[in-house]
Design a protein around this motif. Structure first.
Motif, PDB file in Angstrom:
ATOM      1  N   ARG A   1       2.618   1.824 -11.398  1.00 19.89           N
ATOM      2  CA  ARG A   1       2.677   1.501  -9.966  1.00 19.89           C
ATOM      3  C   ARG A   1       1.404   0.767  -9.613  1.00 19.89           C
ATOM      4  NH1 ARG A   1       7.453   1.897 -10.654  1.00 19.89           N
ATOM      5  NH2 ARG A   1       7.982   3.813 -11.672  1.00 19.89           N
ATOM      6  N   VAL A   2       1.543  -0.256  -8.779  1.00 20.84           N
ATOM      7  CA  VAL A   2       0.404  -1.114  -8.534  1.00 20.84           C
ATOM      8  C   VAL A   2      -0.047  -1.174  -7.096  1.00 20.84           C
ATOM      9  CG1 VAL A   2       0.956  -2.560 -10.502  1.00 20.84           C
ATOM     10  CG2 VAL A   2       1.929  -3.091  -8.267  1.00 20.84           C
ATOM     11  N   GLY A   3       0.515  -0.376  -6.186  1.00 20.59           N
ATOM     12  CA  GLY A   3       0.038  -0.490  -4.822  1.00 20.59           C
ATOM     13  C   GLY A   3       0.740   0.436  -3.876  1.00 20.59           C
ATOM     14  N   ALA A   4       0.400   0.356  -2.580  1.00 14.65           N
ATOM     15  CA  ALA A   4       1.061   1.147  -1.554  1.00 14.65           C
ATOM     16  C   ALA A   4       1.174   0.294  -0.320  1.00 14.65           C
ATOM     17  CB  ALA A   4       0.263   2.412  -1.272  1.00 14.65           C
ATOM     18  N   SER A   5       1.951   0.750   0.668  1.00 10.49           N
ATOM     19  CA  SER A   5       2.116  -0.018   1.891  1.00 10.49           C
ATOM     20  C   SER A   5       2.500   0.864   3.035  1.00 10.49           C
ATOM     21  CB  SER A   5       3.194  -1.088   1.694  1.00 10.49           C
ATOM     22  OG  SER A   5       3.455  -1.730   2.907  1.00 10.49           O
TER      23      SER A   5
ATOM     24  N   SER B   1      -6.217  10.182   0.330  1.00 13.27           N
ATOM     25  CA  SER B   1      -6.076   8.763   0.635  1.00 13.27           C
ATOM     26  C   SER B   1      -6.393   7.994  -0.642  1.00 13.27           C
ATOM     27  CB  SER B   1      -7.029   8.353   1.761  1.00 13.27           C
ATOM     28  OG  SER B   1      -6.914   6.973   2.027  1.00 13.27           O
ATOM     29  N   LEU B   2      -5.365   7.406  -1.240  1.00  6.80           N
ATOM     30  CA  LEU B   2      -5.501   6.865  -2.584  1.00  6.80           C
ATOM     31  C   LEU B   2      -5.814   5.373  -2.593  1.00  6.80           C
ATOM     32  CD1 LEU B   2      -2.355   8.507  -4.187  1.00  6.80           C
ATOM     33  CD2 LEU B   2      -4.704   9.255  -4.440  1.00  6.80           C
ATOM     34  N   PRO B   3      -6.715   4.937  -3.457  1.00  8.89           N
ATOM     35  CA  PRO B   3      -6.847   3.500  -3.703  1.00  8.89           C
ATOM     36  C   PRO B   3      -5.645   2.997  -4.488  1.00  8.89           C
ATOM     37  CG  PRO B   3      -8.233   4.731  -5.213  1.00  8.89           C
ATOM     38  CD  PRO B   3      -7.663   5.730  -4.247  1.00  8.89           C
ATOM     39  N   ILE B   4      -5.426   1.703  -4.453  1.00  4.73           N
ATOM     40  CA  ILE B   4      -4.244   1.129  -5.077  1.00  4.73           C
ATOM     41  C   ILE B   4      -4.158   1.470  -6.555  1.00  4.73           C
ATOM     42  CG2 ILE B   4      -3.200  -1.073  -5.779  1.00  4.73           C
ATOM     43  CD1 ILE B   4      -3.950  -2.191  -3.087  1.00  4.73           C
ATOM     44  N   LYS B   5      -5.275   1.450  -7.250  1.00  7.07           N
ATOM     45  CA  LYS B   5      -5.248   1.654  -8.697  1.00  7.07           C
ATOM     46  C   LYS B   5      -4.770   3.052  -9.082  1.00  7.07           C
ATOM     47  CE  LYS B   5     -10.136   3.062  -9.035  1.00  7.07           C
ATOM     48  NZ  LYS B   5     -11.436   2.748  -9.652  1.00  7.07           N
ATOM     49  N   ARG B   6      -4.789   4.013  -8.158  1.00  4.48           N
ATOM     50  CA  ARG B   6      -4.333   5.359  -8.470  1.00  4.48           C
ATOM     51  C   ARG B   6      -2.887   5.597  -8.066  1.00  4.48           C
ATOM     52  NH1 ARG B   6      -8.172   9.513  -5.914  1.00  4.48           N
ATOM     53  NH2 ARG B   6      -6.412  10.872  -6.461  1.00  4.48           N
ATOM     54  N   ARG B   7      -2.278   4.640  -7.443  1.00  2.56           N
ATOM     55  CA  ARG B   7      -0.880   4.799  -7.061  1.00  2.56           C
ATOM     56  C   ARG B   7       0.000   4.377  -8.227  1.00  2.56           C
ATOM     57  NH1 ARG B   7      -2.260   2.441  -1.102  1.00  2.56           N
ATOM     58  NH2 ARG B   7      -3.227   4.344  -0.344  1.00  2.56           N
TER      59      ARG B   7
ATOM     60  N   GLY C   1      -4.516  11.735 -10.167  1.00  2.52           N
ATOM     61  CA  GLY C   1      -3.125  11.302 -10.166  1.00  2.52           C
ATOM     62  C   GLY C   1      -2.666  10.722  -8.843  1.00  2.52           C
ATOM     63  N   TRP C   2      -1.365  10.564  -8.740  1.00  2.04           N
ATOM     64  CA  TRP C   2      -0.734   9.985  -7.556  1.00  2.04           C
ATOM     65  C   TRP C   2      -0.143  11.133  -6.753  1.00  2.04           C
ATOM     66  CZ3 TRP C   2       4.343   6.653  -7.814  1.00  2.04           C
ATOM     67  CH2 TRP C   2       4.576   6.059  -6.570  1.00  2.04           C
ATOM     68  N   ASN C   3      -0.461  11.193  -5.462  1.00  2.00           N
ATOM     69  CA  ASN C   3      -0.027  12.355  -4.680  1.00  2.00           C
ATOM     70  C   ASN C   3       1.480  12.391  -4.442  1.00  2.00           C
ATOM     71  OD1 ASN C   3       0.157  10.288  -2.820  1.00  2.00           O
ATOM     72  ND2 ASN C   3      -1.196  11.215  -1.324  1.00  2.00           N
ATOM     73  N   TRP C   4       2.187  11.316  -4.769  1.00  2.00           N
ATOM     74  CA  TRP C   4       3.647  11.355  -4.668  1.00  2.00           C
ATOM     75  C   TRP C   4       4.215  12.520  -5.475  1.00  2.00           C
ATOM     76  CZ3 TRP C   4       6.999  10.952  -8.828  1.00  2.00           C
ATOM     77  CH2 TRP C   4       8.356  10.941  -8.503  1.00  2.00           C
ATOM     78  N   TYR C   5       3.628  12.828  -6.625  1.00  2.00           N
ATOM     79  CA  TYR C   5       4.132  13.920  -7.462  1.00  2.00           C
ATOM     80  C   TYR C   5       4.126  15.245  -6.696  1.00  2.00           C
ATOM     81  CZ  TYR C   5       4.050  11.152 -11.774  1.00  2.00           C
ATOM     82  OH  TYR C   5       4.304  10.218 -12.749  1.00  2.00           O
TER      83      TYR C   5
ATOM     84  N   ALA D   1       7.369  11.837   0.825  1.00  2.00           N
ATOM     85  CA  ALA D   1       7.613  11.239  -0.492  1.00  2.00           C
ATOM     86  C   ALA D   1       8.247   9.863  -0.360  1.00  2.00           C
ATOM     87  CB  ALA D   1       8.498  12.162  -1.325  1.00  2.00           C
ATOM     88  N   THR D   2       9.172   9.688   0.583  1.00  2.00           N
ATOM     89  CA  THR D   2       9.777   8.368   0.770  1.00  2.00           C
ATOM     90  C   THR D   2       8.765   7.374   1.321  1.00  2.00           C
ATOM     91  OG1 THR D   2      10.596   8.968   2.985  1.00  2.00           O
ATOM     92  CG2 THR D   2      12.089   9.293   1.121  1.00  2.00           C
ATOM     93  N   ASP D   3       7.840   7.843   2.153  1.00  2.00           N
ATOM     94  CA  ASP D   3       6.778   6.959   2.630  1.00  2.00           C
ATOM     95  C   ASP D   3       5.906   6.485   1.475  1.00  2.00           C
ATOM     96  OD1 ASP D   3       7.633   7.201   5.231  1.00  2.00           O
ATOM     97  OD2 ASP D   3       6.152   8.714   5.798  1.00  2.00           O
ATOM     98  N   ALA D   4       5.701   7.364   0.486  1.00  2.00           N
ATOM     99  CA  ALA D   4       4.853   7.020  -0.653  1.00  2.00           C
ATOM    100  C   ALA D   4       5.562   6.090  -1.630  1.00  2.00           C
ATOM    101  CB  ALA D   4       4.400   8.294  -1.377  1.00  2.00           C
ATOM    102  N   TRP D   5       6.886   6.215  -1.746  1.00  2.00           N
ATOM    103  CA  TRP D   5       7.628   5.422  -2.734  1.00  2.00           C
ATOM    104  C   TRP D   5       8.933   4.963  -2.110  1.00  2.00           C
ATOM    105  CZ3 TRP D   5       8.072   7.337  -8.479  1.00  2.00           C
ATOM    106  CH2 TRP D   5       8.447   6.261  -9.286  1.00  2.00           C
ATOM    107  N   VAL D   6       8.851   3.879  -1.358  1.00  2.00           N
ATOM    108  CA  VAL D   6       9.988   3.444  -0.554  1.00  2.00           C
ATOM    109  C   VAL D   6      11.139   2.880  -1.379  1.00  2.00           C
ATOM    110  CG1 VAL D   6       8.619   3.009   1.512  1.00  2.00           C
ATOM    111  CG2 VAL D   6       8.875   1.196  -0.172  1.00  2.00           C
ATOM    112  N   LEU D   7      10.894   2.501  -2.616  1.00  2.00           N
ATOM    113  CA  LEU D   7      11.947   1.923  -3.436  1.00  2.00           C
ATOM    114  C   LEU D   7      12.715   2.958  -4.255  1.00  2.00           C
ATOM    115  CD1 LEU D   7      10.452  -1.399  -4.871  1.00  2.00           C
ATOM    116  CD2 LEU D   7      12.339  -1.138  -3.267  1.00  2.00           C
TER     117      LEU D   7
END
Length: 408
Positions: free
Chosen positions: A13-17, A157-163, A181-185, A210-216
């Motif tokens: 994963r390379v980013g967040a939005s 609050s994660l930087p992009i490289k950790r997502r 790690g990535w807090n989505w887990y 979780a959907t906010d963290a990984w919308v796809l």
């Protein structure tokens, strides 16, 4: 940085939005937009990636399209520790090997020993909670994820490289005494465990995050749909159901739920096929809303289920899965000379019969991709057929990566 392992991949994963609302609106248009194009190379490559080693979008070079899996390469395996466990790293390695074999109860025992050898680490607590949940210790898993440390990690609050998803050799995250790690887990695991305990409002709240963290992720939308429906949050449940249908056409659970909503609205022609006979009977009420987040083989997508294979686990295959046939994903425009395409790594779980039963879309910023292309590609997945992977001369389930080069 990129290695290949037969039969398994996990995309980086390379980013967040924060542009979720705008993105959802664009998806609604994309679903019905005439002529939505995948605007890239026609066809698809089936490849196998070392877990966590897929290149970032845009890193791919132009190559001719092919529907044949590349020749299998066998990675150099790390030697298993021999004799008594002498270090924390060896202890962690041993636990991870047990996870890859599906021995989650034994893996949790090993991680509890490791926990006494290292500084308290949220990555290790998360992994231990997942192993406990997968081995029938749901109460302990939920309690472990409910501590102040894990609540703080979930809100990090994660930087992009950790997502990014955990790589195959994830044991290195368990040893440094900090959450990397990535807090989505944590968000997804909490949603699943709260649902398992019947705490539907709490489950919906965690699933929403979780959907906010990984919308796809269509699976996350499906989980939110079930939890919100059980919590009495019908409007949100209906919206989430629509997104699940759009983003994961391989999920029959989301289509069934969409049919139940249609039945309740009196749109009987859109009701689930299995219920059509009952629909025709006068006075029959719609089936109750489901409580299972996912069913059957689709539970492999749940973090807390023992059903596998999991995307991050590696099991050596005799032969990898390969594409037998695929719908035409031809494009209406080609990649001009000098334009560097970006690459989409879409994972598919292929079952023993060569059928695609789950998809796994990497995390991308909504501004980075044309979501009309993603939706069209996802819609083609159920029509694909594969030669299944084999292990010990028997057809086996396996994750395979489909690579698409798309216009930026």
């Amino acid at each position: 940085m990129r290695r290949r392992r037969p039969g398994l991949r996990i995309a980086r994963r390379v980013g967040a939005s924060a542009l979720v609302s705008a993105w959802l609106a664009s998806l609604a248009v994309a679903a019905t937009a005439p002529g939505a194009s995948t605007s890239g190379r026609a066809g698809v490559r089936a490849t196998t990636h070392a877990p966590g080693q897929a290149p970032k979008p845009g890193a791919g070079a132009k190559r001719p399209a092919t529907t044949t899996a590349p020749a299998r390469t066998t990675p150099r395996a790390k030697a298993a520790p021999k004799g008594p466990i002498r270090s924390a790293l060896e202890q962690a390695y041993n636990a991870r090997q047990l996870e890859d074999a599906g021995a989650y109860g034994r893996a949790s025992d090993q991680l509890k020993v490791l926990r006494r050898m290292v500084k308290l680490d949220a990555d290790l607590e998360l992994e231990l909670a997942l192993d406990e949940a997968r081995s029938g210790q749901a109460d302990s898993a939920l309690a472990r994820l409910s501590t102040k440390m894990m609540e703080a990690a979930a809100s990090d609050s994660l930087p992009i490289k950790r997502r990014a998803e955990y790589p195959y050799q994830r044991e290195n995250f368990w040893l440094d005494g900090k959450y990397g790690g990535w807090n989505w887990y944590i968000l997804r695991a909490r949603a699943e465990l709260e649902a398992k305990h019947g705490h539907w409002k709490a489950a919906a709240a965690w699933a929403r995050r979780a959907t906010d963290a990984w919308v796809l992720s269509g699976k996350d939308w499906q989980i939110l749909a079930v939890c919100a429906a059980q919590a009495g949050q019908e409007d949100e449940a209906r919206q989430a159901t629509a997104q699940a249908v759009l983003l994961d056409p391989t999920l029959p659970e989301s289509r069934y739920l969409a049919g139940l909503w249609a039945w309740r609205d009196g749109k009987r022609n859109q009701a689930p096929a299995l219920a059509l006979i009952r629909v025709r009977l006068p006075g029959v009420q719609p089936d109750p809303l489901p409580q299972d987040l996912l069913t059957g083989i689709h539970q492999a997508a749940l973090l807390t289920s023992a059903v596998g294979p999991k995307p991050e686990e590696f099991v050596q295959m005799d032969t990898p899965a390969s594409i037998e046939s695929a719908p035409d994903t031809a494009v209406t425009d080609s990649i001009p000379p000098g334009v560097r395409p970006y690459r989409l790594f879409l994972s598919v779980l292929v079952d023993e019969h060569g059928l695609p039963v789950l998809n796994h879309v990497p995390w991308y910023e909504p501004t980075q991709l044309d979501f009309r292309k993603i939706v069209r590609i996802l819609a083609s997945i159920p029509g694909m057929r594969f030669n299944p992977a084999t292990r010990l001369s028997q057809p086996s389930r396996v994750w395979i990566s489909l690579d698409y080069d798309l216009m930026p």
